[in-house]
Design a protein around this motif. Structure first.
Motif, PDB file in Angstrom:
ATOM      1  N   LYS A   1       3.169 -14.467 -20.390  1.00 40.31           N
ATOM      2  CA  LYS A   1       3.581 -13.030 -20.997  1.00 40.31           C
ATOM      3  C   LYS A   1       3.804 -13.198 -22.654  1.00 40.31           C
ATOM      4  CE  LYS A   1       5.958 -11.382 -16.699  1.00 40.31           C
ATOM      5  NZ  LYS A   1       4.997 -10.323 -16.417  1.00 40.31           N
TER       6      LYS A   1
ATOM      7  N   TYR B   1       5.494 -10.722 -26.168  1.00 33.66           N
ATOM      8  CA  TYR B   1       5.908  -9.539 -26.843  1.00 33.66           C
ATOM      9  C   TYR B   1       4.509  -9.069 -27.648  1.00 33.66           C
ATOM     10  CZ  TYR B   1      10.991  -9.799 -25.558  1.00 33.66           C
ATOM     11  OH  TYR B   1      12.163  -9.658 -24.838  1.00 33.66           O
ATOM     12  N   GLY B   2       4.490  -7.729 -27.359  1.00 31.11           N
ATOM     13  CA  GLY B   2       3.151  -7.242 -27.985  1.00 31.11           C
ATOM     14  C   GLY B   2       3.972  -6.019 -28.878  1.00 31.11           C
TER      15      GLY B   2
ATOM     16  N   THR C   1       6.716  -5.761 -23.624  1.00 34.64           N
ATOM     17  CA  THR C   1       6.228  -6.995 -22.958  1.00 34.64           C
ATOM     18  C   THR C   1       4.939  -6.772 -22.342  1.00 34.64           C
ATOM     19  OG1 THR C   1       8.654  -7.606 -22.470  1.00 34.64           O
ATOM     20  CG2 THR C   1       6.849  -8.809 -21.179  1.00 34.64           C
ATOM     21  N   ARG C   2       3.912  -7.629 -22.517  1.00 35.21           N
ATOM     22  CA  ARG C   2       2.613  -7.362 -22.030  1.00 35.21           C
ATOM     23  C   ARG C   2       2.332  -9.013 -21.327  1.00 35.21           C
ATOM     24  NH1 ARG C   2       0.192  -3.065 -24.015  1.00 35.21           N
ATOM     25  NH2 ARG C   2       1.189  -2.210 -25.870  1.00 35.21           N
ATOM     26  N   ASP C   3       1.246  -8.547 -20.295  1.00 34.68           N
ATOM     27  CA  ASP C   3       0.809  -9.569 -19.553  1.00 34.68           C
ATOM     28  C   ASP C   3      -0.385 -10.194 -20.396  1.00 34.68           C
ATOM     29  OD1 ASP C   3       2.944  -9.673 -17.604  1.00 34.68           O
ATOM     30  OD2 ASP C   3       1.703  -8.208 -16.398  1.00 34.68           O
TER      31      ASP C   3
END
Length: 631
Positions: A584, A586-587, A592-594
């Motif tokens: 995971k 932080y984008g 929050t992105r996988d």
């Protein structure tokens, strides 16, 4: 002969017991015990006849009465299908079934009393190979289905539970397939052939949902059309040559046998889901997974290629037969290359397996169509390895689907971590389809060698199709072996019958690959020698290389048992701020992105819409020319 009769009738008796005794506990006992009995009888038959060559049987003084009984059952089933077709407003299916029934009734009334087959049944090494495929793989699929069908209805609570009927059809299917491979009388073979069509119709439509009913009728229409071709072939053969015996076809004059051979090949093309008839097998994916495994590995489609392999001597020895065989091979070649490319664009695992099945059947059809002794050897070897590896893969996907919630390949990231034992089975199955020294690749190499010698133009189809198979199998293999963290809340539930079946099929895949030289030497080479007067032999140099590589087949599964353990994970840049969780980050916009990795599917190049129409038009033209040559 008693063992052969037992193998045909016993599964049908079991089928009726399973229908009238619906209790789960009793079903498990019946399926388990009957599976052991069928496997034991199959092995006993092999021991009886594997050194005798072809043995023929008249089937006793009651052969005519048996034929009348088959005729009555066939007409009754035709009436049932017509009634169901009218009920669902599938009038084309009803019309085709009516045409087929009228032809059978007319032929029986006009000639039934005078038809006498010297040999109604027979057994040879090809029959014995098919016996083991049906008996071992078919019954293992039935055992697997015991646990699977419970899970299936757990995941589909609104669907009516018709499991007793499901097992009734499965065992009737097995009995019919034994009838197909033991019948020398084409009238008997047609009866069992049509029974497999009826069984597939009911299994594909098991759920009775709209899409299942639609696809069941599609399969019925295409296979009934093939059955009509089969019936016309018998009528023409009898009126021209006064015989209905399969073994006499290569000895007949070309005027009497060319059209029947073309029509029988047409029936085999429909049953083995070659283009333009491939859509029925893709539509069968709506059925429960054991149905897919049954149709693809040990029953329906194998009946189609079995018949075409039986026609190989006609293509090789009868004047004009090679021309018909060439068009049969071209249909297989076009199917092989186009469906191999279409598999690249699929993310649904069952559709990948379906296209792969159609493609490999296409390669078998190429080999059988050319009809040389080298390619006849390769065709039978391809049947063996494909049956085992593909049943393992289909059943593995069924288990994965029930645990992951879908069967999309992209969902199988890190399967080796989530479900290691099932993942190992998938890896063995995939490797069995395309990787040295597994038997499927060895058979493909023999096929390519024979095709280069017989018809270099077809080599182009085989080379490009084989390259495509490497692409889609490697994509899937990478997904399964990807190392990812196992979700904390992920749990698996695999019934004991499923684990047992998958483990045994994985073992058989490895064992058959290791033992394939013995299979060739003791079973297949004598069969080829008896028909062609010469046989295919593996070169000594190739044998030494293959024996050295055999260790990989054993090392690979053992290594995978510890694969992914004690790895040292390193932090990596994930296009944003990394989090404590390795997958995971932080984008943009603070979301929050996988982490996700996706394969290439190249739908714009290899999409079904682009290639399917090309294949359908091409193969329709080839089939029309093939039948025209026979006329």
């Amino acid at each position: 002969m008693n063992t052969m009769v037992f193998l045909i009738l016993f599964p049908i008796i079991v089928a009726f017991l399973l229908l009238i005794l619906p209790q789960l506990f009793i079903r498990k006992i019946i399926v388990g015990a009957s599976s052991i009995a069928i496997i034991a009888a199959s092995l006993f038959l092999v021991v009886q006849y594997f050194q005798t060559g072809a043995v023929y049987f008249e089937a006793g003084e009651y052969a005519h009465e048996i034929s009348l009984g088959m005729f009555a059952i066939e007409v009754a089933l035709a009436a049932l299908i017509i009634g169901i077709s009218i009920r669902y407003k599938q009038f084309l299916a009803a019309l085709l079934m009516l045409i087929g029934a009228v032809l059978v009734i007319w032929f029986e009334v006009a000639h039934g009393s005078e038809i006498h087959a010297t040999h109604n049944l027979f057994v040879d090494n090809l029959s014995l190979i098919m016996t083991l495929i049906i008996g071992i793989i078919g019954t293992l699929i039935a055992v697997y289905a015991l646990g699977y069908m419970e899970d299936y209805h757990h995941h589909h609570p609104k669907m009516k539970n018709r499991t007793p009927f499901f097992f009734f059809i499965v065992f009737a299917f097995l009995g019919a397939m034994y009838g197909v491979v033991f019948s020398n009388n084409l009238m008997w073979l047609l009866f069992f052939w049509e029974i497999t069509t009826f069984c597939s119709f009911f299994l594909i439509g098991y759920s009775r949902e709209e899409i299942a009913i639609k696809n069941a009728f599609r399969a019925a229409k295409m296979n009934i059309l093939g059955g009509i071709g089969f019936t016309v072939a018998i009528i023409f053969l009898y009126t021209q040559a006064h015989t209905v015996e399969l073994d006499k076809l290569p000895t007949l004059a070309s005027a009497a046998v060319l059209l029947p051979a073309a029509l029988l090949a047409f029936a085999g093309i429909t049953k083995s889901a070659q283009m333009p008839f491939s859509s029925w097998l893709l539509g069968a994916m709506v059925a429960p997974t054991p149905v897919s495994a049954l149709l693809h590995s040990s029953t329906m489609v194998k009946a189609g290629v079995y018949l075409i392999v039986r026609l190989s001597p006609v293509f090789a020895f009868v004047e004009g037969g090679s021309t018909i065989g060439l068009f049969v091979a071209l249909v297989g070649a076009v199917t092989f290359v186009l469906t191999s490319f279409m598999a690249i664009s699929q993310s649904d695992a069952k559709r990948v397996l379906a296209y792969s099945t159609i493609a490999n059947l296409g390669l078998i059809v190429v080999c059988a169509g050319i009809g040389s002794y080298e390619l006849a050897w390769a065709a039978v070897m391809l049947i063996i390895f494909h049956a085992i590896a593909k049943s393992l893969l289909f059943l593995s996907v069924g288990t994965i689907e029930h645990n992951l919630g879908d069967r999309i390949i992209e969902s199988m990231d890190g399967l080796i971590v989530k479900m290691p034992k099932v993942a190992i089975g998938v890896v063995i199955g995939i490797c069995g389809m395309f990787l040295a020294p597994f038997g499927m690749l060895i058979s493909k190499w023999a096929a390519l060698e024979g095709i280069v010698a017989a018809n270099p133009i077809l080599t182009v189809f085989i080379a490009f199709g084989s390259a495509a198979t490497l692409f889609f199998w490697t994509k899937w293999l990478g997904k399964v072996l990807m190392i990812k963290d196992k979700p904390a809340d992920f749990t698996t539930k695999i019934p004991a019958t499923e684990s047992f079946t998958l483990s045994l099929l994985a073992f058989f895949t490895v064992a058959v690959c290791i033992g394939f030289p013995a299979i060739s030497y003791f079973a297949l080479e004598p069969f080829i020698q008896a028909i062609y007067g010469e046989t295919y032999l593996l070169g000594q140099g190739n044998m030494i290389i293959l024996l050295l590589m055999m260790g990989l087949i054993i090392v690979l599964p053992l290594r995978l048992l510890t694969y992914g353990n004690k790895l040292n994970y390193k932090a990596q840049y994930l296009a944003g701020t990394n989090l404590a969780e390795r997958e995971k980050f932080y984008g943009s916009m603070g979301i929050t992105r996988d982490l996700s990795l996706r394969s290439f599917y190249l739908d714009s190049i290899f999409g079904e819409d682009k290639l399917f129409k090309l294949g359908v038009v091409s193969c329709i033209l080839l089939i029309i020319i093939m039948i025209g040559v026979g006329v």
